[in-house]
Structure formats: structure tokens, C-alpha cells
Design a protein around this motif. Structure first.
Motif, PDB file in Angstrom:
ATOM      1  N   VAL A 238       0.830  -1.205   0.000  1.00 61.12           N
ATOM      2  CA  VAL A 238       0.000   0.000   0.000  1.00 61.12           C
ATOM      3  C   VAL A 238       0.864   1.254   0.000  1.00 61.12           C
ATOM      4  O   VAL A 238       0.631   2.196  -0.773  1.00 61.12           O
ATOM      5  N   LEU A 239       1.867   1.272   0.859  1.00 65.24           N
ATOM      6  CA  LEU A 239       2.714   2.460   0.975  1.00 65.24           C
ATOM      7  C   LEU A 239       3.475   2.719  -0.321  1.00 65.24           C
ATOM      8  O   LEU A 239       3.600   3.868  -0.766  1.00 65.24           O
ATOM      9  N   LYS A 240       3.973   1.656  -0.948  1.00 66.92           N
ATOM     10  CA  LYS A 240       4.654   1.846  -2.229  1.00 66.92           C
ATOM     11  C   LYS A 240       3.670   2.309  -3.301  1.00 66.92           C
ATOM     12  O   LYS A 240       4.008   3.126  -4.163  1.00 66.92           O
TER      13      LYS A 240
ATOM     14  N   LYS B 188       4.009   5.606  -5.489  1.00 58.59           N
ATOM     15  CA  LYS B 188       3.965   5.591  -6.953  1.00 58.59           C
ATOM     16  C   LYS B 188       2.928   6.589  -7.470  1.00 58.59           C
ATOM     17  O   LYS B 188       3.145   7.264  -8.486  1.00 58.59           O
ATOM     18  N   THR B 189       1.813   6.694  -6.770  1.00 57.09           N
ATOM     19  CA  THR B 189       0.781   7.659  -7.151  1.00 57.09           C
ATOM     20  C   THR B 189       1.315   9.082  -7.069  1.00 57.09           C
ATOM     21  O   THR B 189       1.070   9.905  -7.968  1.00 57.09           O
ATOM     22  N   LEU B 190       2.047   9.390  -6.008  1.00 53.94           N
ATOM     23  CA  LEU B 190       2.629  10.732  -5.874  1.00 53.94           C
ATOM     24  C   LEU B 190       3.570  11.043  -7.028  1.00 53.94           C
ATOM     25  O   LEU B 190       3.560  12.159  -7.569  1.00 53.94           O
ATOM     26  N   LEU B 191       4.388  10.059  -7.388  1.00 58.87           N
ATOM     27  CA  LEU B 191       5.337  10.294  -8.485  1.00 58.87           C
ATOM     28  C   LEU B 191       4.594  10.563  -9.784  1.00 58.87           C
ATOM     29  O   LEU B 191       4.982  11.451 -10.564  1.00 58.87           O
TER      30      LEU B 191
ATOM     31  N   GLU C 221      -1.294  -4.751  -6.134  1.00 58.83           N
ATOM     32  CA  GLU C 221      -2.679  -5.162  -5.915  1.00 58.83           C
ATOM     33  C   GLU C 221      -2.761  -6.554  -5.298  1.00 58.83           C
ATOM     34  O   GLU C 221      -3.562  -6.799  -4.394  1.00 58.83           O
ATOM     35  N   GLU C 222      -1.924  -7.454  -5.780  1.00 62.04           N
ATOM     36  CA  GLU C 222      -1.929  -8.816  -5.260  1.00 62.04           C
ATOM     37  C   GLU C 222      -1.519  -8.846  -3.786  1.00 62.04           C
ATOM     38  O   GLU C 222      -2.143  -9.523  -2.967  1.00 62.04           O
ATOM     39  N   ALA C 223      -0.455  -8.105  -3.443  1.00 63.37           N
ATOM     40  CA  ALA C 223       0.074  -8.150  -2.077  1.00 63.37           C
ATOM     41  C   ALA C 223      -0.814  -7.410  -1.085  1.00 63.37           C
ATOM     42  O   ALA C 223      -0.897  -7.786   0.091  1.00 63.37           O
ATOM     43  N   SER C 224      -1.470  -6.344  -1.540  1.00 66.96           N
ATOM     44  CA  SER C 224      -2.268  -5.515  -0.618  1.00 66.96           C
ATOM     45  C   SER C 224      -3.711  -5.966  -0.496  1.00 66.96           C
ATOM     46  O   SER C 224      -4.376  -5.676   0.501  1.00 66.96           O
TER      47      SER C 224
ATOM     48  N   ILE D 256      -6.000   2.630  -4.020  1.00 65.13           N
ATOM     49  CA  ILE D 256      -4.726   3.162  -3.531  1.00 65.13           C
ATOM     50  C   ILE D 256      -4.469   4.537  -4.138  1.00 65.13           C
ATOM     51  O   ILE D 256      -3.984   5.461  -3.458  1.00 65.13           O
ATOM     52  N   GLU D 257      -4.806   4.717  -5.398  1.00 62.37           N
ATOM     53  CA  GLU D 257      -4.613   6.024  -6.031  1.00 62.37           C
ATOM     54  C   GLU D 257      -5.514   7.083  -5.403  1.00 62.37           C
ATOM     55  O   GLU D 257      -5.125   8.253  -5.285  1.00 62.37           O
TER      56      GLU D 257
END
Length: 784
Positions: free
Chosen positions: A290-292, A296-299, A342-345, A352-353
Motif C-alpha cells: 500500500v505504501l509503495k 507511486k501515485t505521488l510520483l 494489488e496482489e500483495a495488498s 490506492i490512487e
């Protein structure tokens, strides 16, 4: 009862707190049979000249109300100020072997310990002993050890700063840095991870920062049960219209809605305040993903805005002037795919976005997190990714922004501040030399996991416990219990009887101490102690109730007595220090300059805040800057590759504080009178041919150290619950049987209580068993 009904399992429709909390407070006080005494105690709890709550470490507001306590704080006071007593006559009636069969609730519910006791092997009973004889025997046993490192000194987070400072001073003059403590089992990932990231192992926010934040993220914590006074702060944030984004594997009522007992309109109208504006059920162990994803969304938002001639989304000035490591982090984020996230979270990219957009639009963001972040195989990595996310937009060292680890015990942070650590800094050790004139050991000592390993292997033969219930709190009771029974010496400084006291050594002692609520009188008169809360505020605590027994001694007095009995050539003036706790504080100040004017500053209502360098954008790291730290991958456990595996998280019930069980109800989750349940997503039940109410066995996914036939909980009732798919939850400490001693965060040593892959199976003859359970009285069974 219909076929779908399950004994002791229902729905709770109310908000957190409200009338349900007031009723629970009344029941708790009435149940301990000291109504007048306890009520008087509650009115002075968390007040400027009263005592600090013996429960959680949430800070006190500057302007306290007429009552400044929560439901579980009231339970803690009722539990301590009880009229019930565990006397020598009680021990004469019951052998240790018999008491071992009692539940944890029943052991502590016998009431306050009244006399020092020593175990007698011949009769299998604890017998009364004088203080002088007990201390002399303990001192002799410690001196007889071949090496000081064969002793372990455990500390509970409820010990005061004064007691903890004397305790570490005693152990270091004795010659060891073996300090297993409760922080090792809860927030050690914070204490290890944040210094590498921002130079200090503490949060950077104050309570006032919550008045100025523009967005609030809550990750892996349950305020309604574990720090209920936080709900008042969350309510105020919500009332300002600030978005509150929650990531948690379970729906927790305290993060959904709250009825404040201090607001008559809400109480009388049965209304409530919504807390979470958005609530995501993240997979257990999916936090790094989730944090990553948010990063990624911020970038992506930053790239889009800059390409369109808009403002930066990243705080490039902060990144350039205050940080290192950004390039490595950007590469890692670029290489992490959305499919993997998506799989891990267990969450969609769009979810997440959405959270990332909320974060990007907010000028000031606070991220709160609890043990749902730290008690993982990679808890340190979880903590450091939170720090990374905050640093990308300069949300550390800014008003209304920062990182907020939510400590559990009321002084677990303070204990660490005054020296309870197995890895002491040169500054601490040099300060001891300067002030007390002896050379303390400089080798690294044992943390909690290492202590149990040393006891198991026979390398440690003595255990001294300043409070707590170490054996029950630790993972892997199969290993821990067996190890502790092989000790030569076990000493427990305690207010109540618990299971750890029944793991008897060749010599075992129970030393009864004063509680936080009680008057402490020493040679110079009535004393105060101090504690440090989650936000580095240090304030005084002064008990006002008559002690439960005339034979009780304070923790500082007991520690000084042990030191004098153990160290015939001591360089420390123990008697003088204990005569006036102000002299202990003078010594703390002399060793730790951050406590300048200690005695003067605690006289101010509310106390004072210790200097937190990162809050001022001073980075006490080797680089002199805050460090972006890469965590490779997404915290995948290879055992979860087993397609039938679920990931277990242990949880506390609402009638519980750590290992202390106040009762057998878990109101907000709809559980009444039992703890033998496991919470499962309905789809996960169906995919295994199971349904709500079935009797099931939970066993670990086998690996090199965990054998399924040895690590299993049998005949639990499956409860269909609003929990993330792929996750299940069971109560701590009973579910510790599923957590191997070898499964922990290698960086911090924190046991993986919240990331254990398990298998779920129908219990043999589960339909017959179910009918038996539902027609019988449901009782707590320890270690089912």
C-alpha cells in the motif's frame, strides 16, 4: 436458537464509547467491590495533580475536563484498586500446580498481592517470607552466577521513569546489558527503524499538531480498544472536515464512529461522529505494498503536474536540503508493478490512487500507526516506508504533520529514554561513568527473543521481572514455558498473580509492589513519579489511594533493596536516592542532559516535552540528513504461496489490556462470554466448505521450525467477520502457540504476532462439538 445462531456471537450496532462504555465502567468498578475507592481514583486520573493512567500512552490534553479517562482506563484502575486480595492464606490453600490450571482471568481476578512470597518445592506452594530474607536470598543467588550475563532483567512498560532508571543502573553495576522489555514485543521496529530514517526512535508530532493537519492516515491500529482517549482527538479532526483514511485488516468500531461521553448532545440523542472518511481492508502483511502504491501515485501526479506547468507534488526543497537516498527509492518504486501491489495488498489500484490523491492535496499530513505495522517479520521495513512517504512531501518537522507511533503501555517510551535498552549508546554509558563512577558493560545484551533463547539453551539461569507477564506475552509458549521452568532464580515484582509466576524455578520469589494509584511514602515524605507518553511529554504521577497492604513496597524501593543485597561494594547511594525521588530525577538529568531542570519542569501542569530533534528538522543520523530507505520487494512470505494459506493476525479483545484479561467479552466485535473464536472472511470460509459457527482447527503452514502437529489451536468457533480476504484473526495471547520463537523481524527482534501463515480446517466431528459448545457454559481455556 436457530441453526445460524452461535452461542456468545452476535452483532454490535452501537458506536464506540457512548452508553455502552459508561455501563462497562460501572460494571468494572462494581465487579471489583471497591466502589467508593475506585471512583475517587478515577476522578484524579490524568489530572494535573493526580496519577497517570496505568493503561495506554495517549497524551493528556492541556485543558483537562472534570473526568479525563476512558472505559479501558477505568477498567485498569478498577483492576488495580480492587478490594480483592491474594493473601498468604490463599497460597496455603492452592498449590502452584493447581493454580496453573486456572485461567489467566481467574488468576489476576483474585486481587492484589499482599506479602512477599517464596516458592517451596516440597509443598508446591508459595509461602510468606520477610522482605529482608527475600532480598538477601535474591542477592546471594545473583552473586553465585558464574557471569552477570547469565541474568536477564525484564521491564514492563508500566514502570515509572524513576524505577526504570534505577533498574538499569542496578543491572549495569551488576555487570550486564541484558534488558528484554515489552518494547521488544511491540514497538521495537519503531525504535530501530526510525533512528535509521530520521535519527530518533520516537514520533515527531504533538497533540496540538492534530488541530492543524489537513489529512490523517491511520494504519494498523484499533483506538477503540487499545487507546480509547485518542477517539476524542479523532472526533475533533473529523468535525473539522479533515479526511481520515484508514488501512486496517478488520473493521474496528472505534475507527468507524464514536459517541463521546463528554458531549451530552451525542449521548442524549444517541448520535455519533463518523471517524474514517474512507476505510480500506488491507491484507495482513500488505502494508508495504500500500505504501509503495501511494508513493507511486505521488510520483505520477508530480510528473503530470510538472508536464502541464503546474506545481511540484513532491517537496523538492525538503528532499534536496534534508534527505539522502531519493534516487534509490525512485528506482525501487519504478520497478514495483501495480499488479504486484494489488496482489500483495488485496486492494485495487484505484483505491490506492484515491488515497494517494488525498495525501497529495493535503498540505499537512499525520500518519498514525500501531502494532499492526510493527509486529511483522518486516516491521522495521513497514515503519521506514511510512517515513519515506512522509518525507516525499516534507511532512516531518512541520506544524500539523509528522509520524505518530501509538505506544501501548503508559511508559514504555519513557523506560527506553532513561536507559532500558540492550544496546546502550556511548552517551548513556559515559554518563553513568561520569555520575556514578563505575564502568558499565559495553557489549550488546539480550532482547526478549535472545533472552528466551539464552534461557532455553542454559546460557541464562536467572530472570528478574519488573512487572509484566513475560512468559505469556512472548511468542512460542511451548518453548518459553519449558525454558523458564529450568531457571535457577525467578524474581517477579508485581501487583497481581499471573501465569509467569507459576513457572517456578529452583528459587522463585513474588515481591508485591505499590500500584500507580497508591500513595508512596518514603523517608522524606510522599513521592511522585514521572512517565513519558507517546508524544514525548513527561509529567508527574502521584497516587492518592491507600496501599492494598502495609507490606507493599514501591518499585524504586524494591530495586534499591535488591541492589544493596547483591552489590556489597556498590558505588551508588541507593538509600539516599530512594529517600527522595527528586534525587533520582537529579541523577537522570545528570546522565541525560535532555532532562534539564527535571524537577522544576514537572511541577508545571501537563509537564514538559523532551527535545525531539526530527521535529525541528535536525537529523541525528550518520549522514546528518533524513534517509530514504529502500525495502526490496513487498514483504511476501514464501509460505503464503500455499494456496490454502491464510495469514493470522493476533488481536486484543475489548475486555483486555495486553496479557491482562478483564473479562470474556469483546463488545465491539459482538463476542460475549468467550475467547475461543477465530474471525474469518465469509468467502474464505465458503471456499473451504465451512460456515459461520463451525468448529475449526488452525495450524501453521509447516516449515523448518514450525510443525503443523505441534502448532495448532483446536476446536475454535469460526466467526464470519468483516475482515480482509486471506486474513484471519484470533485472540492474543492464546494464539501465541502458533508463532514460533524463530519467526521475528530480524532487524528489530519483534515477534511476528501479526504475520503467521496458517491453515484452516474443520475440526474432526465439528458438528457434534459445535452442539456441545453451544449447550455448555463457554469458559476461557488458556492455550486451547
Amino acid at each position: 436458537m436457530s441453526e445460524d445462531d452461535v452461542a456468545g456471537v452476535g452483532e454490535y450496532e452501537g458506536a464506540a464509547a457512548g452508553w455502552g462504555a459508561l455501563k462497562a465502567v460501572a460494571d468494572a468498578v462494581r465487579g471489583q467491590m471497591a466502589v467508593v475507592k475506585e471512583t475517587r481514583g478515577l476522578l484524579s486520573m490524568n489530572q494535573p495533580h493526580g496519577f497517570d493512567c496505568p493503561g495506554c500512552a495517549w497524551p493528556d490534553p492541556k485543558h483537562t475536563s472534570s473526568f479525563e479517562f476512558c472505559e479501558n482506563g477505568a477498567k485498569a484502575v478498577a483492576w488495580e484498586a480492587t478490594a480483592k486480595r491474594t493473601t498468604p492464606e490463599f497460597f496455603a490453600t492452592h498449590t502452584a500446580s493447581e493454580l496453573w490450571k486456572w485461567s489467566d482471568f481467574d488468576l489476576e481476578n483474585e486481587g492484589r498481592l499482599t506479602h512477599p512470597m517464596v516458592y517451596d518445592q516440597a509443598t508446591d506452594r508459595y509461602l510468606p517470607i520477610s522482605w529482608d530474607e527475600a532480598l538477601a536470598k535474591i542477592g546471594a543467588a545473583l552473586r553465585e552466577l558464574p557471569h552477570p550475563d547469565m541474568a536477564e532483567f525484564y521491564t514492563s512498560g508500566r514502570a515509572s521513569n524513576e524505577a526504570a532508571f534505577l533498574y538499569q543502573l542496578f543491572a549495569r553495576e551488576y555487570g550486564t546489558n541484558n534488558f528484554p522489555d515489552c518494547s521488544n514485543m511491540c514497538h521495537e521496529a519503531t525504535s530501530v527503524g526510525l533512528p535509521e530514517s530520521i535519527g530518533v526512535g520516537k514520533g515527531t508530532v504533538t497533540l496540538e499538531d492534530f488541530d492543524h493537519c489537513d489529512a490523517l492516515f491511520c494504519i494498523g491500529h484499533n483506538p477503540g480498544t487499545n487507546h480509547p482517549r485518542m477517539l476524542t482527538t479523532l472526533r475533533e479532526v473529523s468535525k473539522r472536515g479533515v479526511p481520515i483514511i484508514v488501512f486496517n485488516p478488520l473493521r474496528e468500531r472505534g475507527l468507524e464512529r464514536f459517541t463521546s461521553p463528554q458531549h451530552p448532545v451525542e449521548m442524549l440523542t444517541l448520535s455519533s461522529t463518523p471517524i474514517a472518511s474512507t476505510y480500506y481492508l488491507v491484507k495482513v502483511g500488505g502494508d508495504i505494498a500500500v505504501l509503495k502504491g501511494i508513493m507511486k501515485t505521488l510520483l505520477a501526479l508530480d510528473e503530470k503536474s510538472r508536464s502541464e506547468g503546474g506545481p511540484d507534488v513532491l517537496d523538492r526543497d525538503f528532499i534536496r536540503n534534508h534527505t539522502t537516498g531519493i534516487d534509490e527509492l525512485l528506482v525501487d518504486l519504478q520497478m514495483t508493478s501495480w499488479d504486484a501491489i494489488e496482489e500483495a495488498s488485496g486492494l485495487s489500484r484505484s483505491d490506492i490512487e484515491f488515497a494517494g490523491n488525498v495525501y497529495a492535496k493535503a498540505g499537512r499530513v499525520i500518519i498514525n500507526y500501531g502494532m499492526g505495522i510493527t509486529q511483522h517479520r518486516h516491521g522495521t521495513g513497514n515503519v521506514q516506508q511510512i517515513a519515506n512517504l512522509l518525507m516525499l512531501r516534507g511532512n516531518i518537522g512541520r506544524k500539523g504533520a509528522g509520524i505518530s507511533p501509538l505506544r501501548g503501555h503508559s511508559n514504555v517510551q519513557g523506560d527506553r529514554t532513561v536507559g532500558i535498552t540492550e544496546a546502550p549508546s556511548d552517551e548513556l554509558l559515559d554518563g553513568i561513568v561520569r555520575v556514578f563512577g563505575f564502568e558499565p558493560p559495553r557489549n550488546k545484551g539480550h532482547n526478549a527473543i535472545e533472552s528466551i533463547e539464552a534461557i532455553r539453551d542454559g546460557r541464562s539461569k536467572a530472570l528478574v521481572c519488573l512487572g509484566g507477564n513475560l512468559a505469556v506475552a512472548m511468542s512460542d509458549p511451548q518453548t518459553t514455558f519449558k525454558a523458564m521452568r529450568n531457571l535457577d532464580l525467578a524474581v517477579h515484582i508485581a501487583t497481581k498473580l499471573n501465569r509467569s509466576h507459576l513457572l517456578v524455578a529452583k528459587q522463585s520469589f513474588i515481591l508485591p509492589c505499590l500500584g500507580r494509584t497508591e500513595i508512596d511514602i518514603q523517608a522524606t515524605g510522599r513521592q511522585s513519579v514521572t512517565v513519558e507518553d507517546s508524544m514525548s511529554m513527561v509529567h508527574a504521577s502521584r497516587g492518592g489511594l491507600k496501599p492494598a497492604s502495609e507490606h507493599l513496597r514501591s518499585e524504586p524501593e524494591i530495586i534499591a533493596g535488591m541492589a544493596l543485597a547483591t552489590l556489597p561494594n556498590t558505588r551508588v547511594g541507593w538509600t539516599d536516592l530512594v529517600s527522595d525521588y527528586g534525587k533520582i530525577r537529579d541523577s537522570i538529568e545528570a546522565v541525560f542532559p535532555a532532562f534539564a531542570d527535571f524537577n522544576a519542569r514537572i511541577k508545571k501542569p501537563g509537564g514538559f516535552r523532551l527535545y525531539v530533534a526530527a521535529s525541528e528538522r535536525e537529523w541525528l543520523t550518520p549522514t546528518g540528513k533524513a534517509n530514504f530507505l529502500v525495502y526490496p520487494g513487498l514483504d511476501e512470505d514464501p509460505r503464503v504461496a500455499n494456496r490454502e494459506a491464510l495469514t493470522l493476525t493476533t488481536i486484543r479483545s475489548h475486555d483486555q489490556y495486553n496479557t491482562t484479561i478483564y473479562g470474556l467479552n469483546d463488545r465491539y466485535r459482538g463476542i460475549t462470554g468467550r475467547r475461543d473464536v477465530v474471525f474469518v472472511n465469509e468467502r474464505d470460509l465458503a471456499s473451504r466448505g465451512l460456515k459461520h459457527g463451525d468448529l475449526v482447527d488452525v495450524s501453521v503452514v509447516p516449515d523448518a521450525v514450525s510443525k503443523p502437529d505441534k502448532r495448532v489451536m483446536r476446536n475454535l468457533t469460526a466467526v464470519a467477520h468483516n475482515i480482509a480476504q486471506g486474513a484471519i484473526a484470533a485472540y492474543y495471547p492464546e494464539a501465541n502457540v502458533l508463532v514460533a520463537l524463530d519467526h521475528y523481524d530480524t532487524k528489530s527482534g519483534t515477534p511476528s504476532y501479526r504475520s503467521t501463515p496458517v491453515l484452516l480446517r474443520a475440526s474432526p466431528n465439528h458438528e457434534v462439538l459445535r452442539r456441545l459448545v453451544e449447550t455448555a457454559k463457554v469458559e476461557e481455556v488458556y492455550g486451547t
